[in-house]
Design an enzyme around this catalytic site. Sequence first.
Site, PDB file in Angstrom:
ATOM      1  N   CYS A   1      -8.340  -2.023   8.020  1.00 19.14           N
ATOM      2  CA  CYS A   1      -6.930  -2.124   7.438  1.00 19.14           C
ATOM      3  C   CYS A   1      -6.828  -0.513   7.001  1.00 19.14           C
ATOM      4  O   CYS A   1      -5.494  -0.325   7.691  1.00 19.14           O
ATOM      5  CB  CYS A   1      -6.818  -3.001   6.172  1.00 19.14           C
ATOM      6  SG  CYS A   1      -7.147  -4.378   6.211  1.00 19.14           S
TER       7      CYS A   1
ATOM      8  N   HIS B   1      -1.254  -5.673   1.980  1.00 23.47           N
ATOM      9  CA  HIS B   1      -2.570  -6.744   1.646  1.00 23.47           C
ATOM     10  C   HIS B   1      -2.123  -7.848   1.142  1.00 23.47           C
ATOM     11  O   HIS B   1      -1.412  -7.730   0.242  1.00 23.47           O
ATOM     12  CB  HIS B   1      -3.580  -5.915   1.039  1.00 23.47           C
ATOM     13  CG  HIS B   1      -4.725  -5.127   1.738  1.00 23.47           C
ATOM     14  ND1 HIS B   1      -4.784  -3.689   1.521  1.00 23.47           N
ATOM     15  CD2 HIS B   1      -5.369  -5.486   2.786  1.00 23.47           C
ATOM     16  CE1 HIS B   1      -5.697  -3.160   2.489  1.00 23.47           C
ATOM     17  NE2 HIS B   1      -6.223  -4.260   3.304  1.00 23.47           N
TER      18      HIS B   1
ATOM     19  N   ARG C   1     -18.238  -0.944   4.883  1.00 19.64           N
ATOM     20  CA  ARG C   1     -19.352  -1.933   3.767  1.00 19.64           C
ATOM     21  C   ARG C   1     -19.947  -2.935   4.885  1.00 19.64           C
ATOM     22  O   ARG C   1     -21.097  -2.916   4.831  1.00 19.64           O
ATOM     23  CB  ARG C   1     -18.677  -2.432   2.822  1.00 19.64           C
ATOM     24  CG  ARG C   1     -19.404  -3.287   1.985  1.00 19.64           C
ATOM     25  CD  ARG C   1     -18.924  -4.157   0.833  1.00 19.64           C
ATOM     26  NE  ARG C   1     -17.527  -4.888   1.346  1.00 19.64           N
ATOM     27  CZ  ARG C   1     -18.059  -6.084   1.509  1.00 19.64           C
ATOM     28  NH1 ARG C   1     -19.130  -6.561   1.705  1.00 19.64           N
ATOM     29  NH2 ARG C   1     -16.928  -7.199   2.205  1.00 19.64           N
TER      30      ARG C   1
ATOM     31  N   GLU D   1       0.770  -1.180   0.097  1.00 24.38           N
ATOM     32  CA  GLU D   1       0.030   0.133  -0.087  1.00 24.38           C
ATOM     33  C   GLU D   1       0.899   1.415  -0.222  1.00 24.38           C
ATOM     34  O   GLU D   1       1.820   1.410   0.732  1.00 24.38           O
ATOM     35  CB  GLU D   1      -1.017  -0.064   1.137  1.00 24.38           C
ATOM     36  CG  GLU D   1      -1.951  -1.271   1.120  1.00 24.38           C
ATOM     37  CD  GLU D   1      -2.874  -1.156   0.007  1.00 24.38           C
ATOM     38  OE1 GLU D   1      -3.115  -0.128  -0.409  1.00 24.38           O
ATOM     39  OE2 GLU D   1      -3.535  -2.086  -0.054  1.00 24.38           O
TER      40      GLU D   1
END
Length: 218
Positions: free
Chosen positions: A147, A170, A94, A84
């Site tokens: 995350c 990730h 979500r 990342e």
Amino acid sequence: MRDPTPRVLLTGFAPFGGEVVNPSWDAVSQLDGGTIAGHRIVARQLPVAFGASLACLRELLDATTPNLVLCVGQAGGRGEVSIERVAINIDDARIADNAGAAPVDTPIVADGPAAYFTTLPIKSMLAALRDAGIPAGISQSAGTYVCNHVFYGLMHALHERPHIRGGFIHVPYSPEQAAHHPGAPSLPLGTVARALRIALHGALTTHEDQRIAAGSEH
């Protein structure tokens, strides 16, 4: 007497979203107590919970006094190890976290900057992973779930500790998980653990990052 060996804090997450395993922790835990480039690896698990994950991370920073921090999370649906680049100052869940919280459009730090960039040499880490035959890429978004929450919180904490470098990776589903998600890509845990070892070695031994193209069009 405390061991004077410099340390790396390496974190993974507990299972979430109905999963019974989390490859981030399963892979991270394989490196606990080992040594990479003269640094002792201290692996710890973070809860998948907004707020609590950062409280745990801050305690770990104080307890371990690391030279480098790498947090690792699961990104089901991705087919490669994703290094990342940037964390953004927003929570937009979500699904609920493991404590039942589902914040929407909520800043992680009320007066914090819009984003933080990793301080790890991500291009050199990428090159090392690809040279080892491991599928890897640079990700331009860590999402808006726990995350990213941890990644942003880490970099915000390290802003006051510039001698400590930090970042986030990730990893895909494990094959065990992918069996329950038809069509989803996966990587064996042994490959993920090897990837983390290679990435950490690159981060610890690189003094000036490479300049190689690793952007995206979307």
